[in-house]
Design an enzyme around this catalytic site. Structure first.
Site, mmCIF file in Angstrom:
data_model
loop_
_atom_site.group_PDB
_atom_site.id
_atom_site.type_symbol
_atom_site.label_atom_id
_atom_site.label_comp_id
_atom_site.label_asym_id
_atom_site.label_seq_id
_atom_site.Cartn_x
_atom_site.Cartn_y
_atom_site.Cartn_z
ATOM 1 C CG HIS A 107 -5.636 -7.916 -7.480
ATOM 2 N ND1 HIS A 107 -4.510 -8.476 -6.934
ATOM 3 C CD2 HIS A 107 -5.554 -6.582 -7.222
ATOM 4 C CE1 HIS A 107 -3.784 -7.535 -6.359
ATOM 5 N NE2 HIS A 107 -4.380 -6.381 -6.529
ATOM 6 C CG ASP A 109 -4.903 -2.364 -7.935
ATOM 7 O OD1 ASP A 109 -4.757 -3.407 -7.277
ATOM 8 O OD2 ASP A 109 -3.964 -1.588 -8.198
ATOM 9 C CG HIS A 257 -0.908 -6.254 -9.372
ATOM 10 N ND1 HIS A 257 -1.875 -5.487 -9.966
ATOM 11 C CD2 HIS A 257 -0.991 -5.994 -8.053
ATOM 12 C CE1 HIS A 257 -2.506 -4.783 -9.061
ATOM 13 N NE2 HIS A 257 -2.007 -5.080 -7.868
ATOM 14 N NE ARG A 272 -3.761 0.590 -4.172
ATOM 15 C CZ ARG A 272 -4.513 -0.448 -4.450
ATOM 16 N NH1 ARG A 272 -4.037 -1.666 -4.310
ATOM 17 N NH2 ARG A 272 -5.749 -0.295 -4.860
HETATM 18 C C1 SIN Z 1 -1.567 -4.154 -4.496
HETATM 19 O O1 SIN Z 1 -2.226 -4.994 -5.073
HETATM 20 O O2 SIN Z 1 -1.888 -2.981 -4.468
HETATM 21 C C2 SIN Z 1 -0.312 -4.538 -3.765
HETATM 22 C C3 SIN Z 1 0.843 -4.764 -4.657
HETATM 23 C C4 SIN Z 1 2.067 -5.027 -3.838
HETATM 24 O O3 SIN Z 1 2.013 -4.890 -2.615
HETATM 25 O O4 SIN Z 1 3.090 -5.357 -4.424
#
Ligand code: SIN
Length: 281
Positions: A107, A109, A257, A272
């Protein structure tokens, strides 16, 4: 409008892999960012698409929020629980009783938002003994490698990015009651132009993109499948192996990612902040 790499005075940046990524040293994020270092980080991010800050200490939540705000107003996640006292922080937490792991599928974000986040800054404070890597893909490179005829075909297409199927009851085990909530959906160009570098990037992903408009359903599914398979190829990727307190800062406008959940029943935890972005064009 192309990115100029140039020299850095405040940070040291080395490529993480040929496809994308930069390892950053020489900055202690727990102390915050001064404007000159912030400008260099922004330049490095545009150049490498994702940055990994090494040898870090745990960043206090208010400092992480302040760092995020230096890049723009912060985005509020439409589904995830907020950290108590710090609503801008999304706590990533996966453990033996988790039903889902955040970011487990490819995805960009919150691409279901009308104005999806431009970037995300994640620090991990608890790591499994091994595993829990995150894979990033360079979506400029994925676009550049498409055949010319397909680029032309994609140039006018838009796609639906939905989230009901992703978020409904997703965080119920963390106390989120979403019975009265409507989750976002938006239409975005299949190929977007990065507002700062002017480069074109593929902008579809397996988690949120459900349909390409103007095509029969079967054709839309076939084309999306082709684009997902194409963009997820190892040649466009790097795989980041986290060390304690590492910080990753990725540009959602030109990357995707995938956080690998291969460490059950161990724990992985971090915080985050996500920076608001504009409408993809
Ligand atoms: C995310 O998609 O925000 C998570 C990425 C991660 O946990 O490495």
């Amino acid at each position: 409008m192309q990115t100029v790499t140039g020299e850095y005075r405040r940070i040291r940046v080395t490529p993480y892999g040929p496809a994308l990524g930069g390892e950053v040293r020489g900055v202690d994020l727990a102390r915050g960012l001064d404007p000159e270092t912030c400008a260099e980080v922004r330049r490095a991010l545009l150049d490498r698409q994702v940055l990994f800050f090494k040898s870090q200490r745990e960043i206090p939540p208010e400092t992480q929020v302040a760092i995020g705000r230096m890049f723009g107003p912060l985005h509020m996640h439409p589904a995830a629980p907020q950290m108590s006292g710090h609503p801008e922080i999304f706590e990533i937490h996966v453990h033996r009783d988790s039903r889902v792991a955040n970011g487990e599928f490819w995805h960009s974000d919150v691409s279901c938002d009308a104005e999806p986040p431009m970037g995300t800054i994640l620090q991990l404070h608890v790591l499994p003994t091994s595993g829990g890597d995150t894979i990033f893909v360079n979506m400029y490179a994925a676009y550049d490698a498409l055949p010319a005829e397909l680029k032309t075909r994609l140039s006018d297409l838009t796609a639906r990015h939905a989230s009901e199927h992703v978020y409904r009851e997703r965080y119920s085990d963390r106390g989120v009651d979403d019975a009265d909530k409507a989750y976002p959906a938006a239409d975005h160009p299949v190929v977007r132009t990065h507002p700062e570098t002017g480069r074109k990037a593929l902008y579809v992903n397996r988690t949120f993109t459900t349909r390409i408009h103007g095509l029969p359903d079967s054709e839309s599914q076939a084309l999306l499948g082709l684009l997902f398979d194409h963009s997820e190829q190892p040649r466009f990727q790097i795989r980041f192996r986290w060390e304690l307190n590492d910080v990753a800062f990725w540009d959602n406008r030109c990357t995707m990612h995938h956080a690998i959940w291969d460490y059950w029943p161990e724990e992985r935890k971090g915080r985050r902040v996500t920076i608001r972005g504009g409408r993809p064009r």
